[in-house]
Write a protein that holds these residues in place. Structure first.
Motif, short mmCIF file in Angstrom:
data_model
loop_
_atom_site.label_atom_id
_atom_site.label_comp_id
_atom_site.label_asym_id
_atom_site.label_seq_id
_atom_site.Cartn_x
_atom_site.Cartn_y
_atom_site.Cartn_z
N ASP A 53 18.98 21.23 6.75
CA ASP A 53 20.12 22.08 7.08
C ASP A 53 21.44 21.52 6.57
O ASP A 53 22.30 22.27 6.11
N ASP A 54 21.63 20.22 6.65
CA ASP A 54 22.90 19.63 6.22
C ASP A 54 23.02 19.49 4.70
O ASP A 54 24.02 19.02 4.19
N LYS A 55 22.01 19.90 3.96
CA LYS A 55 22.02 19.83 2.49
C LYS A 55 22.05 21.21 1.84
O LYS A 55 21.93 21.34 0.62
N LEU A 56 22.23 22.26 2.65
CA LEU A 56 22.27 23.61 2.09
C LEU A 56 23.45 23.75 1.13
O LEU A 56 24.47 23.10 1.28
N PRO A 57 23.32 24.63 0.13
CA PRO A 57 24.42 24.80 -0.83
C PRO A 57 25.66 25.39 -0.17
O PRO A 57 25.57 26.09 0.84
N ALA A 58 26.80 25.12 -0.79
CA ALA A 58 28.07 25.67 -0.33
C ALA A 58 28.23 27.11 -0.81
O ALA A 58 29.06 27.85 -0.29
N LEU A 59 27.43 27.50 -1.81
CA LEU A 59 27.50 28.83 -2.40
C LEU A 59 26.17 29.15 -3.07
O LEU A 59 25.58 28.28 -3.70
N ILE A 60 25.74 30.40 -2.92
CA ILE A 60 24.54 30.88 -3.61
C ILE A 60 24.96 32.06 -4.48
O ILE A 60 25.55 33.03 -3.99
N ILE A 61 24.68 31.96 -5.78
CA ILE A 61 25.00 33.02 -6.74
C ILE A 61 23.67 33.57 -7.25
O ILE A 61 22.86 32.83 -7.81
N LEU A 62 23.47 34.87 -7.07
CA LEU A 62 22.21 35.51 -7.45
C LEU A 62 22.43 36.61 -8.47
O LEU A 62 23.36 37.41 -8.33
N ASP A 63 21.56 36.67 -9.46
CA ASP A 63 21.52 37.82 -10.35
C ASP A 63 20.80 38.93 -9.59
O ASP A 63 19.96 38.66 -8.74
N TYR A 64 21.15 40.18 -9.86
CA TYR A 64 20.46 41.27 -9.17
C TYR A 64 19.05 41.44 -9.72
O TYR A 64 18.09 41.50 -8.96
N ASN A 65 18.92 41.55 -11.05
CA ASN A 65 17.61 41.78 -11.67
C ASN A 65 16.98 40.47 -12.12
O ASN A 65 17.44 39.86 -13.08
#
Length: 136
Positions: A53-65
């Motif tokens: 839990d304490d290593k989760l990313p600060a941001l997640i960027i996802l492509d739609y397709n």
């Protein structure tokens, strides 16, 4: 004195060139960022499941397709887990279809951006994404 720590960001896109361009743009604004790049939605879930839990990313960027699992499907699965509630999730896609935008925002995307055509526009977008996630 400010504590300088690496900021972890997870990026999922099936286009290797797009991954590299996004990485370059983010590193221009946040040189301490550590980017974890994956090529599909299933790999996003596998990567996140391995983290404490304490290593989760600060941001997640996802492509739609993406192959195997679209960005909206990843959002839906992450939305059902409280541990990901405070992690900002952004869609970055070539398609600006209003249906996709609505779908992603209703499933937990903080924002939905269409991939820009120039590096300058991508740099500006990277700055905006980092600001939305309170990284810069």
């Amino acid at each position: 004195m400010q504590d300088i720590r690496a900021i972890n960001i997870l990026i999922a896109d099936d286009d290797e060139e797009d991954l590299e361009l996004i990485e370059e743009a983010i590193l221009n604004f946040e040189p301490n960022a550590v980017l974890h790049k994956v090529n599909d939605g299933k790999a996003v879930l596998e990567y996140l499941d391995e983290l404490q839990d304490d290593k989760l990313p600060a941001l997640i960027i996802l492509d739609y397709n993406m192959p195997q699992m679209k960005g909206s499907e990843v959002l839906m699965l992450l939305g059902g887990k409280p541990r990901y509630q405070d992690v900002p999730k952004i869609i970055l896609s070539t398609s600006g279809t209003p249906l996709y935008v609505h779908e992603c925002k209703s499933k937990g995307a903080l924002e939905y951006f269409v991939k820009p055509n120039t590096q300058r526009e991508l740099d500006m977008l990277a700055e905006k994404m980092l600001a939305l996630a309170a990284i810069i």
